[in-house]
Design a protein around this motif. Structure first.
Motif, PDB file in Angstrom:
ATOM      1  N   GLY A  27     -51.807  98.971  19.722  1.00  0.00           N
ATOM      2  CA  GLY A  27     -52.573  97.858  20.419  1.00  0.00           C
ATOM      3  C   GLY A  27     -53.582  98.042  21.412  1.00  0.00           C
ATOM      4  N   ARG A  28     -54.496  97.343  21.579  1.00  0.00           N
ATOM      5  CA  ARG A  28     -55.539  97.326  22.498  1.00  0.00           C
ATOM      6  C   ARG A  28     -55.092  96.467  23.650  1.00  0.00           C
ATOM      7  NH1 ARG A  28     -59.779  96.934  18.174  1.00  0.00           N
ATOM      8  NH2 ARG A  28     -60.672  99.138  18.161  1.00  0.00           N
ATOM      9  N   LEU A  29     -55.236  97.158  24.954  1.00  0.00           N
ATOM     10  CA  LEU A  29     -55.009  96.210  26.357  1.00  0.00           C
ATOM     11  C   LEU A  29     -56.125  95.066  26.156  1.00  0.00           C
ATOM     12  CD1 LEU A  29     -54.503  99.017  28.865  1.00  0.00           C
ATOM     13  CD2 LEU A  29     -52.703  97.784  27.636  1.00  0.00           C
ATOM     14  N   HIS A  30     -55.995  94.141  26.695  1.00  0.00           N
ATOM     15  CA  HIS A  30     -57.046  93.190  27.007  1.00  0.00           C
ATOM     16  C   HIS A  30     -58.153  93.573  27.711  1.00  0.00           C
ATOM     17  CE1 HIS A  30     -58.360  89.005  26.936  1.00  0.00           C
ATOM     18  NE2 HIS A  30     -58.478  88.866  28.294  1.00  0.00           N
ATOM     19  N   THR A  31     -57.952  94.361  28.777  1.00  0.00           N
ATOM     20  CA  THR A  31     -59.056  94.882  29.474  1.00  0.00           C
ATOM     21  C   THR A  31     -58.472  96.446  29.662  1.00  0.00           C
ATOM     22  OG1 THR A  31     -58.162  94.174  31.610  1.00  0.00           O
ATOM     23  CG2 THR A  31     -59.812  92.730  30.650  1.00  0.00           C
ATOM     24  N   PRO A  32     -59.404  97.391  29.982  1.00  0.00           N
ATOM     25  CA  PRO A  32     -58.891  98.756  30.658  1.00  0.00           C
ATOM     26  C   PRO A  32     -57.994  98.616  31.526  1.00  0.00           C
ATOM     27  CG  PRO A  32     -61.348  98.526  29.899  1.00  0.00           C
ATOM     28  CD  PRO A  32     -60.793  97.167  30.038  1.00  0.00           C
ATOM     29  N   LEU A  33     -57.386  99.677  31.547  1.00  0.00           N
ATOM     30  CA  LEU A  33     -56.370  99.818  32.849  1.00  0.00           C
ATOM     31  C   LEU A  33     -57.126  99.767  34.167  1.00  0.00           C
ATOM     32  CD1 LEU A  33     -53.032  99.574  32.688  1.00  0.00           C
ATOM     33  CD2 LEU A  33     -53.193 101.862  33.115  1.00  0.00           C
TER      34      LEU A  33
END
Length: 315
Positions: A187-193
């Protein structure tokens, strides 16, 4: 997630029998702080269906540490004044004359018990949880400092971690309503780490689990910035990174292995400026220094292995 103590009982007299206001619900906890007397032979804590003595009320979960010999924990259920089959744990986390903290986590199908923040045992429900409304603590060989009934409160502002599960053609599904928590999961993070961000993975370890993995990585790359790999059978928690087409040096040292077959867990990964901080069920267990420095490129979470994945979140 946040927690709130909805009721606290301080220094109750033992034996204690008290009503559990609102009953027990999945996701709640009962946390008991106490001290075992120096001459203790046993004590017990009973999650009961009422407080009747004649006939004796049913006991959904009887938790009974016994100190004879090397010690054991006996668990059972009383129905219609008849005890069922005992479940015995030959591990004694309590010590005479010492303080303790017992956490009873209420799940939909079982009780999960930790002592001094270490997982101890699981006990599957034999009586409908809705019938449980009373807590009894018996034998005056234990002194109780506090009993806390704790509710879990959904935190505000949380966003689903994934924008979708990986489709068969390898592309990402952009509709979050179609996301499924199936393994392998990507899954993709909601925003980059970045520093200050948190990732939470909730799941249940399979009964016959060998290992599982939780990886943070850049998009469109075989690089793995953080590889968390609990190996349940060998009781080793491996941490590593996959950079420049090769694995780095494994980190394995931990005072205690935090997972057991069948247990529910919440793994929290907090990204600091210099390292990741990892906690399991509210207990910090390890730090891992950043080996992949470009944190803003980390946008993907991958999970696989011998668990049932229940939820993934980030904020």
């Amino acid at each position: 997630m946040a927690v709130a103590v909805r009721r606290r009982v301080s220094e109750p007299m033992i034996p204690y029998v008290g009503t559990i206001h609102g009953g027990l619900n999945p996701g709640e906890m009962v946390v008991i702080h106490g001290t075992v007397s120096r001459d203790a032979d046993r004590f017990q804590m009973d999650f009961q269906c009422g407080n009747s003595n004649t006939p004796r009320a049913d006991v959904a979960f009887h938790f009974n540490p016994r100190f004879k010999g090397s010690g054991q924990i006996v668990c059972n259920t009383l129905q219609a004044e008849q005890w069922g089959c005992e479940e015995i744990t030959y591990k004694m986390p309590f010590e005479k004359g010492k303080q303790f903290k017992i956490t009873f986590l209420i799940l939909s199908d079982k009780f999960q018990v930790a002592v001094n923040d270490k997982h101890l045992l699981l006990y599957k429900h034999r009586i409908n949880l809705e019938r449980v409304n009373t807590l009894g603590i018996h034998y005056n060989k234990v002194k109780i400092q506090s009993i806390e009934f704790v509710s879990v409160i959904p935190s505000q502002g949380l966003q689903p971690l994934s924008l979708g599960a990986v489709l068969k053609n390898g592309e990402m599904e952009d509709n979050p309503k179609k996301a499924e928590l199936v393994l392998p999961y990507i899954g993709r993070l909601h925003t980059p780490l970045g520093p200050g961000q948190t990732v939470v993975v909730k799941g249940e370890v399979n009964q016959n689990a060998n290992r599982f993995s939780v990886d943070l990585k850049p998009s469109d790359s075989n690089v793995i910035a953080l590889h968390l790999n609990p190996r349940v059978k060998s009781q080793v928690f491996v941490r590593n990174s996959y950079l420049y087409e090769s694995w780095g040096e494994e980190e394995k040292k931990l005072p205690d292995f935090p997972f057991s077959p069948g247990m529910y867990f919440e793994m929290i990964i907090y990204c600091d400026s210099h390292e990741y901080k990892v906690a399991v069920n509210g207990v910090h267990i390890l730090d891992y220094k950043h080996r992949f420095k470009n944190l803003s490129e980390i946008k993907v979470l991958a999970i696989n292995g011998d668990i049932r994945l229940l939820d993934v979140r980030s904020w």
